[in-house]
Design a protein around this motif. Structure first.
Motif, mmCIF file in Angstrom:
data_model
loop_
_atom_site.group_PDB
_atom_site.id
_atom_site.type_symbol
_atom_site.label_atom_id
_atom_site.label_comp_id
_atom_site.label_asym_id
_atom_site.label_seq_id
_atom_site.Cartn_x
_atom_site.Cartn_y
_atom_site.Cartn_z
ATOM 1 N N GLY A 266 -60.849 -78.282 -70.073
ATOM 2 C CA GLY A 266 -60.949 -77.504 -68.848
ATOM 3 C C GLY A 266 -61.853 -78.213 -67.855
ATOM 4 N N PRO A 267 -61.777 -77.838 -66.589
ATOM 5 C CA PRO A 267 -62.619 -78.488 -65.576
ATOM 6 C C PRO A 267 -64.104 -78.219 -65.810
ATOM 7 N N HIS B 233 -66.037 -81.083 -61.333
ATOM 8 C CA HIS B 233 -64.679 -81.347 -60.885
ATOM 9 C C HIS B 233 -64.411 -80.699 -59.530
ATOM 10 N N MET C 221 -62.277 -78.537 -57.615
ATOM 11 C CA MET C 221 -61.289 -77.506 -57.893
ATOM 12 C C MET C 221 -60.202 -77.428 -56.829
ATOM 13 N N SER D 99 -56.966 -76.153 -64.797
ATOM 14 C CA SER D 99 -57.750 -74.939 -64.944
ATOM 15 C C SER D 99 -56.852 -73.750 -65.309
ATOM 16 N N ARG D 100 -55.709 -73.647 -64.631
ATOM 17 C CA ARG D 100 -54.778 -72.555 -64.937
ATOM 18 C C ARG D 100 -54.250 -72.671 -66.351
ATOM 19 N N GLU E 150 -57.027 -71.745 -68.867
ATOM 20 C CA GLU E 150 -57.260 -70.303 -68.928
ATOM 21 C C GLU E 150 -56.103 -69.572 -69.588
ATOM 22 N N PHE F 182 -65.345 -71.193 -66.396
ATOM 23 C CA PHE F 182 -65.137 -72.386 -65.572
ATOM 24 C C PHE F 182 -65.260 -73.637 -66.425
ATOM 25 N N GLY F 183 -64.439 -73.675 -67.466
ATOM 26 C CA GLY F 183 -64.443 -74.876 -68.294
ATOM 27 C C GLY F 183 -65.515 -74.845 -69.367
#
Length: 234
Positions: free
Chosen positions: A199-200, A204, A206, A215-216, A219, A226-227
């Protein structure tokens, strides 16, 4: 028979000095070069540098060229030499969060303004790499491929590149797993795989499409926040 207005004659000078020499002869010096590093990366800061070199070529800077054409070893060797011999230099970093807020192009222009404003010697003229930068305190000219055409831009290119590389190496120690020390946050296959796996991170950008997509996916796979390397995870 004379002509008016008088025409500026650009004579070939030593190395990458032709443009700067012509401007200085016209009374427009000192000349500052401006360049950036990290525009195409999807993580880490955008680093922008401005540099004013002395009016005469120096043997220790004979190896100046576009920083991307130089080896890491040569860039590291030139970095302290440029700082020592430059009339003035300035380096600024635009963090990922600010890039997301205002966009990378605006961040690039703003970074160039800040870098020029940070010079201890006000320039009489500014050469920028590639595109026009409004709002500078002196007349300016965009130079396509400027880091391979003007010594002051080449020097700024090295300052920006080495600074960003060092920042990314330090970031790799703080946020391991993304390979920041190796590919410096660019969208390589290795970095993309890590981005989808971890994940970010908070470093990163965004607003970049590949980061938003990762990210999508991260999740939707059942992770939240957030990562795994970011702030506010869990």
């Amino acid at each position: 028979m004379s002509t008016w207005p008088p025409r500026t004659v650009i004579r070939r000078a030593s190395g990458l000095r032709t443009m700067e020499s012509a401007l200085v002869r016209c009374g427009l010096g000192p000349v500052a070069g401006v360049d950036e590093a990290g525009r195409g990366a999807c993580a880490g800061p955008l680093v922008v540098a401005a540099c004013v070199l002395g009016p005469k070529p120096h043997a220790a800077l004979a190896g100046l060229d576009d920083s991307k054409k130089l080896t890491e070893k040569v860039r590291e060797e030139l970095f302290p030499v440029i700082k020592r011999l430059a009339v003035a230099w300035s380096v600024v970093e635009i963090p990922a969060a600010e890039i997301d807020r205002i966009g990378v192009h605006v961040a690039n222009i703003e970074g160039m303004r800040r870098a020029v404003a940070g010079l201890s010697v006000p320039p009489g003229y500014v050469l920028t790499d590639g595109f026009r930068v409004p709002g500078l305190p002196a007349p300016s000219l965009p130079v396509i491929g400027g880091d391979a055409a003007a010594a002051c831009i080449a020097a700024a290119s090295v300052l920006a590149k080495v600074t960003r590389d060092r920042t990314m190496v330090a970031m790799d120690e703080e946020l391991p797993g993304y390979g920041f020390a190796g590919h410096k946050g660019y969208s390589t296959a290795v970095h993309t795989a890590a981005l989808h796996e971890l994940g970010p991170s908070r470093e990163h950008r965004m607003s970049y499409a590949n980061v938003a997509a990762a990210s999508r996916e991260f999740e939707s796979a059942g992770s939240h926040g957030f990562g795994v390397r970011g702030v506010g995870a869990g």
